[in-house]
Write a protein that holds these residues in place. Structure first.
Motif, PDB file in Angstrom:
ATOM      1  N   ASP A  18       0.653  -1.276  -0.002  1.00 22.06           N
ATOM      2  CA  ASP A  18      -0.086   0.167   0.016  1.00 22.06           C
ATOM      3  C   ASP A  18       0.928   1.392   0.053  1.00 22.06           C
ATOM      4  N   VAL A  19       1.466   1.534  -1.207  1.00 14.51           N
ATOM      5  CA  VAL A  19       2.197   2.538  -1.185  1.00 14.51           C
ATOM      6  C   VAL A  19       1.644   3.668  -1.921  1.00 14.51           C
ATOM      7  N   ALA A  20       1.918   5.061  -1.423  1.00 13.84           N
ATOM      8  CA  ALA A  20       1.140   6.260  -1.833  1.00 13.84           C
ATOM      9  C   ALA A  20       1.520   6.423  -3.215  1.00 13.84           C
ATOM     10  N   SER A  21       0.611   6.686  -4.100  1.00 13.92           N
ATOM     11  CA  SER A  21       1.108   6.961  -5.360  1.00 13.92           C
ATOM     12  C   SER A  21       1.781   8.340  -5.430  1.00 13.92           C
ATOM     13  N   ALA A  22       2.268   8.256  -6.691  1.00 19.42           N
ATOM     14  CA  ALA A  22       3.054   9.872  -7.223  1.00 19.42           C
ATOM     15  C   ALA A  22       2.098  10.844  -6.965  1.00 19.42           C
ATOM     16  N   ALA A  23       0.857  10.724  -7.327  1.00 27.22           N
ATOM     17  CA  ALA A  23      -0.326  11.776  -7.330  1.00 27.22           C
ATOM     18  C   ALA A  23      -0.611  12.347  -6.103  1.00 27.22           C
ATOM     19  N   ARG A  24      -0.417  11.356  -5.067  1.00 28.79           N
ATOM     20  CA  ARG A  24      -0.751  11.583  -3.630  1.00 28.79           C
ATOM     21  C   ARG A  24       0.430  12.226  -2.737  1.00 28.79           C
ATOM     22  N   ILE A  25       1.380  11.848  -3.277  1.00 26.30           N
ATOM     23  CA  ILE A  25       2.761  12.193  -2.548  1.00 26.30           C
ATOM     24  C   ILE A  25       2.935  13.548  -2.380  1.00 26.30           C
ATOM     25  N   ARG A  26       2.915  14.338  -1.259  1.00 33.44           N
ATOM     26  CA  ARG A  26       3.339  15.624  -0.856  1.00 33.44           C
ATOM     27  C   ARG A  26       4.449  15.841   0.151  1.00 33.44           C
ATOM     28  N   ALA A  27       5.198  16.916  -0.403  1.00 34.13           N
ATOM     29  CA  ALA A  27       6.416  17.304   0.258  1.00 34.13           C
ATOM     30  C   ALA A  27       6.749  18.712  -0.063  1.00 34.13           C
ATOM     31  N   ARG A  28       7.639  19.171   0.608  1.00 34.54           N
ATOM     32  CA  ARG A  28       8.223  20.455   0.373  1.00 34.54           C
ATOM     33  C   ARG A  28       9.810  20.567   0.694  1.00 34.54           C
ATOM     34  N   LEU A  29      10.368  21.312  -0.042  1.00 38.20           N
ATOM     35  CA  LEU A  29      11.714  21.630   0.246  1.00 38.20           C
ATOM     36  C   LEU A  29      11.859  22.661   1.105  1.00 38.20           C
ATOM     37  N   VAL A  30      12.755  22.519   2.246  1.00 38.37           N
ATOM     38  CA  VAL A  30      12.652  23.316   3.331  1.00 38.37           C
ATOM     39  C   VAL A  30      14.228  23.980   3.456  1.00 38.37           C
ATOM     40  N   PRO A  31      14.462  25.227   3.523  1.00 38.55           N
ATOM     41  CA  PRO A  31      15.765  25.788   3.647  1.00 38.55           C
ATOM     42  C   PRO A  31      15.979  25.516   5.347  1.00 38.55           C
ATOM     43  N   VAL A  32      17.382  25.081   5.503  1.00 38.81           N
ATOM     44  CA  VAL A  32      17.736  24.880   6.674  1.00 38.81           C
ATOM     45  C   VAL A  32      19.178  25.492   6.841  1.00 38.81           C
ATOM     46  N   PRO A  33      19.399  26.679   7.838  1.00 40.62           N
ATOM     47  CA  PRO A  33      20.822  27.324   7.720  1.00 40.62           C
ATOM     48  C   PRO A  33      21.808  26.340   8.207  1.00 40.62           C
TER      49      PRO A  33
ATOM     50  N   GLY B 135      27.920  29.110   6.540  1.00 42.00           N
ATOM     51  CA  GLY B 135      28.185  29.430   5.157  1.00 42.00           C
ATOM     52  C   GLY B 135      27.043  29.431   4.250  1.00 42.00           C
ATOM     53  N   GLY B 136      25.903  29.128   4.755  1.00 41.12           N
ATOM     54  CA  GLY B 136      24.616  28.924   3.556  1.00 41.12           C
ATOM     55  C   GLY B 136      23.562  28.355   4.367  1.00 41.12           C
ATOM     56  N   ILE B 137      22.805  27.729   3.069  1.00 44.42           N
ATOM     57  CA  ILE B 137      21.713  27.091   3.631  1.00 44.42           C
ATOM     58  C   ILE B 137      21.658  25.596   3.072  1.00 44.42           C
ATOM     59  N   ARG B 138      20.901  24.709   3.380  1.00 47.35           N
ATOM     60  CA  ARG B 138      20.824  23.370   2.613  1.00 47.35           C
ATOM     61  C   ARG B 138      19.290  23.246   2.566  1.00 47.35           C
ATOM     62  N   TRP B 139      19.005  22.248   1.584  1.00 47.69           N
ATOM     63  CA  TRP B 139      17.648  21.967   1.424  1.00 47.69           C
ATOM     64  C   TRP B 139      17.086  20.533   1.911  1.00 47.69           C
ATOM     65  N   LEU B 140      16.256  20.388   2.757  1.00 52.58           N
ATOM     66  CA  LEU B 140      15.852  19.244   3.409  1.00 52.58           C
ATOM     67  C   LEU B 140      14.471  19.050   2.467  1.00 52.58           C
ATOM     68  N   THR B 141      14.137  17.617   2.593  1.00 53.91           N
ATOM     69  CA  THR B 141      12.928  17.130   2.062  1.00 53.91           C
ATOM     70  C   THR B 141      12.025  16.607   3.362  1.00 53.91           C
ATOM     71  N   GLU B 142      10.887  17.388   3.421  1.00 55.12           N
ATOM     72  CA  GLU B 142       9.764  16.514   4.284  1.00 55.12           C
ATOM     73  C   GLU B 142       8.620  15.828   3.524  1.00 55.12           C
ATOM     74  N   LEU B 143       8.564  14.398   3.894  1.00 56.57           N
ATOM     75  CA  LEU B 143       7.306  13.925   3.249  1.00 56.57           C
ATOM     76  C   LEU B 143       6.154  13.783   3.903  1.00 56.57           C
ATOM     77  N   ASP B 144       5.090  13.440   3.399  1.00 53.17           N
ATOM     78  CA  ASP B 144       3.821  13.663   3.676  1.00 53.17           C
ATOM     79  C   ASP B 144       3.676  12.338   4.884  1.00 53.17           C
ATOM     80  N   PRO B 145       2.966  12.377   5.888  1.00 52.55           N
ATOM     81  CA  PRO B 145       2.897  11.285   6.859  1.00 52.55           C
ATOM     82  C   PRO B 145       2.896  10.069   6.541  1.00 52.55           C
ATOM     83  N   ARG B 146       1.952   9.828   5.504  1.00 50.16           N
ATOM     84  CA  ARG B 146       1.917   8.533   4.961  1.00 50.16           C
ATOM     85  C   ARG B 146       2.883   7.967   4.275  1.00 50.16           C
TER      86      ARG B 146
END
Length: 280
Positions: free
Chosen positions: A4-19, A22-33
């Motif tokens: 029961d894997v979430a389909s690509a159409a239902r996957i939600r995520a956001r790239l989040v900047p983290v200090p 010398g700069g920032i890096r971008w992390l991915t937060e997946l939807d709970p499922r």
């Protein structure tokens, strides 16, 4: 078996900047499922991965993995980082030369096929590898070509992918430490350092990975080794990210969702179509 894997159409995520320094890096937060599915998959594989990892691997080590419940917990970041820096200080104090190297676009390069190949070489059960490969394939179809940076399971899988490089260095007679994809190799001279880098290149290329050649360095001066090594590697606090309620589905990443290119630069304009076509 995870079916029961979430389909690509239902996957939600956001790239989040983290200090970071010398700069920032971008992390991915997946939807709970999807995050739960990812944790369940890797919890089944983690005990086998841990059994083959060398003591020189300090980051993202598994503290608890329950394959039945599908739960996973890593060693506390501060404790792991403290052990790494103590081992680093001891190694540098006894070394005559130090090689610094890391992997180009490490997480982004470890796609479903690379991850599955590495796990099979470690002897991971085929059915669990297939479940994970299926889930990573869903993420790839949704626009994440490699391991999502941020979720703890990704660190476990990166360790599995780089275990071959650890073994190659050990077989070549090199003492080394590794923090995620940062390698610190203790060599005797320039020729020895070149041999270490050649071993790394070969073992990484066997999985389709590459060294970040521009970041590879050889240090021979004792003062430079101490000051550079102990201050150029990871420090600070463990990053945390929280999925926003308005996070977009991955195929679009509309608006202010910067994308990280393969060379590590951040495209503030965002090029979702191009990013979605990247392969691991």
């Amino acid at each position: 078996m995870l079916v029961d894997v979430a389909s690509a159409a239902r996957i939600r995520a956001r790239l989040v900047p983290v200090p970071k320094s010398g700069g920032i890096r971008w992390l991915t937060e997946l939807d709970p499922r999807t995050a739960r599915d990812y944790e369940r998959c890797v919890a089944k594989l983690a005990p086998g991965i841990e059994r083959v990892l060398a003591s020189s691997v300090l980051a993202n080590r598994v503290a608890v993995a329950d394959p039945v419940r599908g739960t996973l917990r890593l060693e506390a970041w501060r404790a792991a980082h403290g052990r790494f820096r103590r081992a680093l200080a001891a190694g540098v104090a006894a070394a005559t030369s130090v090689v610094l190297a890391d992997v180009r676009d490490c997480y982004g390069s470890i796609g479903p096929d690379v991850c599955a190949l590495a796990l099979r070489r470690l002897g991971s059960p085929g059915r669990h590898v297939a479940d994970l490969e299926r889930l990573l394939g869903e993420l790839q179809a949704a626009g994440l070509p490699g391991l999502p940076a941020g979720p703890p399971p990704s660190g476990v899988l990166a360790n599995a992918a780089l275990a071959g490089a650890d073994r190659s260095l050990a077989a070549g007679g090199f003492a080394h430490l590794r923090w995620v994809d940062d390698f610190v190799v203790f060599a005797t001279d320039v020729r020895d350092a070149q041999r270490a880098l050649a071993l790394l290149r070969f073992s990484l290329a066997d999985l389709g990975l590459e060294l970040a050649e521009g970041k590879s360095r050889l240090l021979t001066d004792p003062d430079a080794m101490t000051s550079t090594v102990l201050h150029c590697l990871p420090s600070g606090q463990e990053p945390t990210v929280t999925l926003r309620n308005d996070a977009d589905a991955l195929p679009s990443f509309q608006g202010a969702h910067p994308l990280v290119s393969r060379d590590g630069r951040v495209d503030l304009g965002g090029r979702p179509a191009r990013a979605a076509r990247r392969s691991g």
